[in-house]
Write a protein that holds these residues in place. Structure first.
Motif, mmCIF file in Angstrom:
data_model
loop_
_atom_site.group_PDB
_atom_site.id
_atom_site.type_symbol
_atom_site.label_atom_id
_atom_site.label_comp_id
_atom_site.label_asym_id
_atom_site.label_seq_id
_atom_site.Cartn_x
_atom_site.Cartn_y
_atom_site.Cartn_z
ATOM 1 N N GLY A 139 28.116 27.811 16.514
ATOM 2 C CA GLY A 139 28.483 27.184 17.778
ATOM 3 C C GLY A 139 28.525 25.672 17.663
ATOM 4 N N LEU A 140 27.538 25.098 16.970
ATOM 5 C CA LEU A 140 27.513 23.640 16.779
ATOM 6 C C LEU A 140 28.711 23.175 15.944
ATOM 7 C CD1 LEU A 140 23.695 23.241 16.070
ATOM 8 C CD2 LEU A 140 24.910 22.445 18.100
ATOM 9 N N ILE A 141 29.094 23.962 14.933
ATOM 10 C CA ILE A 141 30.266 23.608 14.120
ATOM 11 C C ILE A 141 31.516 23.559 14.987
ATOM 12 C CG2 ILE A 141 31.777 24.418 12.264
ATOM 13 C CD1 ILE A 141 29.238 25.618 10.943
ATOM 14 N N ASN A 142 31.687 24.584 15.820
ATOM 15 C CA ASN A 142 32.875 24.634 16.692
ATOM 16 C C ASN A 142 32.928 23.442 17.641
ATOM 17 O OD1 ASN A 142 33.692 27.102 15.599
ATOM 18 N ND2 ASN A 142 32.499 28.291 17.051
ATOM 19 N N ILE A 143 31.792 23.120 18.251
ATOM 20 C CA ILE A 143 31.747 22.007 19.203
ATOM 21 C C ILE A 143 31.938 20.679 18.476
ATOM 22 C CG2 ILE A 143 30.235 20.774 20.819
ATOM 23 C CD1 ILE A 143 29.052 23.537 21.548
ATOM 24 N N GLY A 144 31.356 20.539 17.272
ATOM 25 C CA GLY A 144 31.542 19.318 16.483
ATOM 26 C C GLY A 144 32.995 19.063 16.157
ATOM 27 N N ALA A 145 33.761 20.148 15.897
ATOM 28 C CA ALA A 145 35.199 20.003 15.607
ATOM 29 C C ALA A 145 35.955 19.492 16.830
ATOM 30 C CB ALA A 145 35.777 21.331 15.136
ATOM 31 N N ILE A 146 35.610 19.998 18.008
ATOM 32 C CA ILE A 146 36.267 19.516 19.244
ATOM 33 C C ILE A 146 35.990 18.026 19.429
ATOM 34 C CG2 ILE A 146 36.268 19.672 21.759
ATOM 35 C CD1 ILE A 146 37.664 22.000 20.618
ATOM 36 N N LEU A 160 27.540 18.055 13.837
ATOM 37 C CA LEU A 160 27.780 18.733 12.553
ATOM 38 C C LEU A 160 26.588 18.591 11.604
ATOM 39 C CD1 LEU A 160 31.553 17.882 11.917
ATOM 40 C CD2 LEU A 160 30.558 20.056 12.640
ATOM 41 N N ASN A 161 25.886 17.466 11.647
ATOM 42 C CA ASN A 161 24.689 17.316 10.812
ATOM 43 C C ASN A 161 23.580 18.268 11.266
ATOM 44 O OD1 ASN A 161 25.123 15.453 8.662
ATOM 45 N ND2 ASN A 161 25.272 13.795 10.128
ATOM 46 N N GLU A 162 23.497 18.499 12.571
ATOM 47 C CA GLU A 162 22.527 19.477 13.073
ATOM 48 C C GLU A 162 22.886 20.871 12.559
ATOM 49 O OE1 GLU A 162 20.753 21.161 17.341
ATOM 50 O OE2 GLU A 162 22.192 19.492 17.320
ATOM 51 N N ALA A 163 24.187 21.195 12.576
ATOM 52 C CA ALA A 163 24.646 22.491 12.060
ATOM 53 C C ALA A 163 24.375 22.598 10.559
ATOM 54 C CB ALA A 163 26.134 22.662 12.344
ATOM 55 N N SER A 170 19.437 28.504 6.243
ATOM 56 C CA SER A 170 19.824 29.919 6.200
ATOM 57 C C SER A 170 20.325 30.354 4.823
ATOM 58 C CB SER A 170 20.919 30.194 7.230
ATOM 59 O OG SER A 170 22.137 29.610 6.818
ATOM 60 N N ALA A 171 20.779 29.375 3.996
ATOM 61 C CA ALA A 171 21.343 29.664 2.670
ATOM 62 C C ALA A 171 22.515 30.632 2.751
ATOM 63 C CB ALA A 171 20.260 30.220 1.727
ATOM 64 N N ASP A 172 23.255 30.593 3.865
ATOM 65 C CA ASP A 172 24.435 31.438 4.088
ATOM 66 C C ASP A 172 25.662 30.697 3.557
ATOM 67 O OD1 ASP A 172 26.757 32.611 5.199
ATOM 68 O OD2 ASP A 172 25.622 33.419 6.883
ATOM 69 N N HIS A 173 26.288 31.217 2.478
ATOM 70 C CA HIS A 173 27.407 30.514 1.835
ATOM 71 C C HIS A 173 28.604 30.368 2.768
ATOM 72 C CE1 HIS A 173 25.897 29.851 -2.186
ATOM 73 N NE2 HIS A 173 25.442 31.086 -2.235
ATOM 74 N N ALA A 174 28.901 31.405 3.554
ATOM 75 C CA ALA A 174 30.038 31.312 4.483
ATOM 76 C C ALA A 174 29.796 30.218 5.513
ATOM 77 C CB ALA A 174 30.275 32.648 5.170
ATOM 78 N N LEU A 175 28.576 30.153 6.024
ATOM 79 C CA LEU A 175 28.223 29.135 7.011
ATOM 80 C C LEU A 175 28.260 27.746 6.390
ATOM 81 C CD1 LEU A 175 27.279 28.886 9.968
ATOM 82 C CD2 LEU A 175 24.926 28.989 9.138
ATOM 83 N N LEU A 176 27.732 27.609 5.179
ATOM 84 C CA LEU A 176 27.770 26.322 4.480
ATOM 85 C C LEU A 176 29.211 25.899 4.189
ATOM 86 C CD1 LEU A 176 24.770 26.893 2.063
ATOM 87 C CD2 LEU A 176 24.968 25.003 3.684
ATOM 88 N N GLY A 177 30.071 26.873 3.882
ATOM 89 C CA GLY A 177 31.482 26.552 3.678
ATOM 90 C C GLY A 177 32.120 26.002 4.940
ATOM 91 N N ASP A 178 31.824 26.622 6.089
ATOM 92 C CA ASP A 178 32.394 26.167 7.367
ATOM 93 C C ASP A 178 31.968 24.735 7.700
ATOM 94 O OD1 ASP A 178 33.841 28.435 7.957
ATOM 95 O OD2 ASP A 178 32.182 29.421 8.998
ATOM 96 N N VAL A 179 30.675 24.456 7.597
ATOM 97 C CA VAL A 179 30.193 23.141 8.031
ATOM 98 C C VAL A 179 30.642 22.054 7.053
ATOM 99 C CG1 VAL A 179 27.924 23.245 6.893
ATOM 100 C CG2 VAL A 179 28.203 21.899 8.973
ATOM 101 N N ASN A 180 30.689 22.346 5.753
ATOM 102 C CA ASN A 180 31.190 21.355 4.790
ATOM 103 C C ASN A 180 32.675 21.074 5.004
ATOM 104 O OD1 ASN A 180 29.255 20.369 2.490
ATOM 105 N ND2 ASN A 180 28.663 22.482 2.872
ATOM 106 N N SER A 181 33.425 22.098 5.353
ATOM 107 C CA SER A 181 34.851 21.920 5.626
ATOM 108 C C SER A 181 35.063 20.996 6.822
ATOM 109 C CB SER A 181 35.499 23.283 5.886
ATOM 110 O OG SER A 181 36.880 23.139 6.131
ATOM 111 N N GLU A 182 34.307 21.213 7.897
ATOM 112 C CA GLU A 182 34.455 20.377 9.096
ATOM 113 C C GLU A 182 33.984 18.944 8.831
ATOM 114 O OE1 GLU A 182 36.108 21.273 11.551
ATOM 115 O OE2 GLU A 182 36.196 23.432 11.195
ATOM 116 N N LEU A 183 32.920 18.776 8.053
ATOM 117 C CA LEU A 183 32.467 17.421 7.703
ATOM 118 C C LEU A 183 33.519 16.700 6.855
ATOM 119 C CD1 LEU A 183 28.690 18.078 6.981
ATOM 120 C CD2 LEU A 183 29.592 16.436 8.642
ATOM 121 N N GLY A 184 34.194 17.438 5.994
ATOM 122 C CA GLY A 184 35.270 16.838 5.208
ATOM 123 C C GLY A 184 36.384 16.313 6.096
#
Length: 618
Positions: A139-146, A160-163, A170-184
């Motif tokens: 949810g934080l990733i989605n809101i950070g993108a907006i 996004l830093n909070e996310a 969580s060490a969740d690779h899919a989640l880490l991929g999402d947040v790194n993509s948005e930070l990029g």
């Protein structure tokens, strides 16, 4: 009794089979969303006979698969069906949060930011109520993108830093991929291409580890776009070729169109432009854009296709594409601050000129100049904010450590408060004062940094760029001109007898005259030109990609405008201003200082005029 047992057993068997069916669809969704949709949509058993939670799960997977295929209207409709069913539940489910996020993403992709952020917030509330760390981070990733789409970079960085912190825990690779993509993407907006690429590369590795192939390719696509933004077209083309080879039957049309469209642009702008291949790829992109719902994607395609057509001198076809783009511009979301409208104006003016329609070209160019001034002012303001954000991000790690230490101190303080009830109110008051002092101190640091950046670049009297910033930009443009073998011109304005004017009429009148000259000069510049005060009575204009004839015309226009200017005190006429120009071309000047010295030697070679006398000698 026997009949009842058989009925219960049959129902249990059906539910188990459907659960296995959904597990299969879930696995397919990550690797082959097209196959997942085919499986889900061919399911014939009536959903209404199944438990409510199974129905919700069905619509959750279906809406996510539609979104992965860029079928956003269908994704939103499937998610809405699931959300309607969720209203029958007595207790919340994590599926509700996922359905809200998927529908929000579909609305965001279709340009409805307000609807998207409302759904993201609703999903985030459910995730937090159920203490789901993974869904809270999503949810934080989605809101950070907006936030970054609306140019609120500060809030985007914080969110996004909070996310990211939750994703790391969580060490969740899919989640880490999402947040790194948005930070990029965020750092790309901030102009830090190196950091943006680091995040995109990390996102690529995390998505590969999670088995999300399409998401990994999207991160690789972001790397290519980042190279193109840095004008490193050969490297961008190499990445696009890799992406082209990875296209599969289940790859979304939106993604394929974006690859071909950006590849065409890179081929057209590389050192040795490949116009034929660029045209072939832009036409290929058009076959896939037809099936893309996103309004902004269609707009970008039409503009870039018009650029390709203009380069291969098919002017009427290019003009037809620009007219279609202008129709789409009327529906563009106002919250998306891009240069599409200005790109359309520039290209339309060039096409009218190429077709011999000089009056139309002049009118469109005039419209572009008025919009460019407003755009540049907005951009200068945002650059200061972006520098402040970069400063904040660099110190974020140190601040985090400080806050952690303060948190530990606060915990100790609270323990003491519980042990001593008589002093509780006093200690709380002291703690509040300490936090206020800390907040005030941080505010002063940030404000001081912002003022320092502004003061180091701006002339305090006239408000235009100062000597230090002008010399930095001049040297930078000169290096670029040498490397890219492009022209660079400068125009130097010198106010004669300025010290005498100051002695005769006083500092106030002299300062007002300088301000008027600066304001007038800056208003006459193009968006890419730089106007500033070089010394007490000298101003300079930096004109990238401008040859000798064009800079001479700029000098004449400056002279003509200043001749018509009403100065603060009529008695100061005649005010004499001399103009000198110099142009860098390959192999004539090695650095900016040499170019500046030549302009000083050429003072009055372009023109000299006397204010108030209507005199202009060439």
């Amino acid at each position: 009794m026997l009949i009842t047992c058989k009925s219960i057993a049959s129902q249990s068997s059906t539910e188990q089979a459907f659960s296995a069916f959904l597990s299969q669809a879930e696995r397919l969704k990550d690797s082959d969303p097209k196959a997942a949709l085919l499986l889900l949509n061919n399911h014939n058993a009536p959903l209404a006979e199944l438990p409510l939670i199974s129905q919700l799960n069905y619509f959750r997977i279906q809406s996510a698969a539609y979104a992965d295929q860029a079928l956003y209207s269908q994704s939103a409709a499937a998610a809405e069906q699931g959300l309607k069913l969720s209203r029958q539940m007595s207790n919340p489910s994590i599926f509700i949060a996922e359905l809200a996020y998927t529908k929000g993403f579909s609305l965001e992709s279709l340009g409805d930011f307000d609807g998207a952020i409302e759904l993201y917030q609703n999903g985030l509330d459910v995730a937090r109520s159920m203490r789901s760390q993974t869904l809270t981070a999503r949810g934080l990733i989605n809101i950070g993108a907006i936030f970054y789409l609306r140019k609120d970079y500060k809030q985007s960085l914080i969110t996004l830093n909070e996310a990211l912190s939750l994703a790391i825990d969580s060490a969740d690779h899919a989640l880490l991929g999402d947040v790194n993509s948005e930070l990029g993407i965020l750092y790309g907006y901030l102009g830090d291409d190196r950091q943006a690429n680091n995040y995109f590369q990390q996102a690529y590795q995390h998505f590969k580890s999670a088995g999300k192939v399409n998401y990994a390719l999207n991160s690789l696509h972001n790397v290519a776009i980042n190279y193109a933004n840095q004008e490193r077209y050969e490297q961008a083309i190499a990445v696009y070729r890799t992406l082209e080879s990875e296209i599969q039957a289940n790859t979304s049309h939106e993604f394929i169109a974006s690859i071909y469209r950006n590849l065409a642009w890179a081929l057209l702008n590389q050192k040795d432009a490949d116009k034929e291949s660029a045209y072939r790829y832009i036409m290929l992109a058009g076959e896939y854009v037809k099936n893309v719902e996103q309004h902004f994607t269609q707009l970008q395609y039409l503009i870039e296709k018009a650029y390709v057509l203009e380069k291969i001198e098919r002017y009427q076809e290019a003009l037809a594409n620009i007219e279609q783009a202008e129709m789409l511009l009327t529906g563009k979301d106002n919250d998306i601050y891009d240069t599409s409208a200005m790109n359309v104006l520039v290209l339309r003016a060039k096409l009218h000129y190429a077709l011999g329609q000089y009056r139309q070209a002049y009118d469109v160019q005039s419209q572009y100049f008025s919009q460019a001034i407003a755009y540049r002012q907005a951009r200068e303001t945002s650059e200061i904010d972006e520098l402040r954000l970069q400063y904040q991000s660099e110190t974020a790690h140190r601040q985090k450590n400080i806050l952690e230490k303060k948190q530990r101190l606060q915990d100790l303080t609270l323990q003491q408060i519980t042990q001593d009830t008589q002093n509780r109110q006093t200690l709380i008051a002291l703690l509040a004062i300490g936090l206020l002092i800390l907040a005030w101190f941080l505010y002063r640091v940030v404000t001081g940094q912002r003022n320092l950046i502004r003061a180091s670049r701006t002339d305090s009297l006239t408000g235009v760029l100062n000597r230090r910033r002008l010399l930095e930009l001049g040297q930078k443009y000169c290096i670029q001109a040498v490397a890219q073998q492009r022209a660079l011109s400068i125009c130097l304005l010198n106010i004669d007898d300025f010290q005498q004017l100051k002695r005769q009429f006083g500092h106030s009148t002299a300062d007002k005259t300088l301000k008027d000259i600066a304001q007038l000069g800056q208003s006459l510049m193009r968006a890419e030109d730089i106007f500033g005060r070089l010394s007490g009575e000298q101003f300079i204009v930096l004109l990238p990609n401008t040859g000798h004839d064009d800079v001479t015309e700029v000098a004449r226009r400056l002279c003509a405008s200043m001749m018509a200017k009403s100065w603060p005190t009529p008695a100061i006429a005649p005010l004499k201003i001399r103009v000198g120009v110099a142009t860098h071309s390959p192999n004539n000047y090695s650095d900016f200082n040499s170019l500046l010295k030549m302009a000083e030697q050429n003072l009055s070679s372009v023109g000299q005029f006397t204010s108030g006398q209507g005199q202009h000698d060439d």
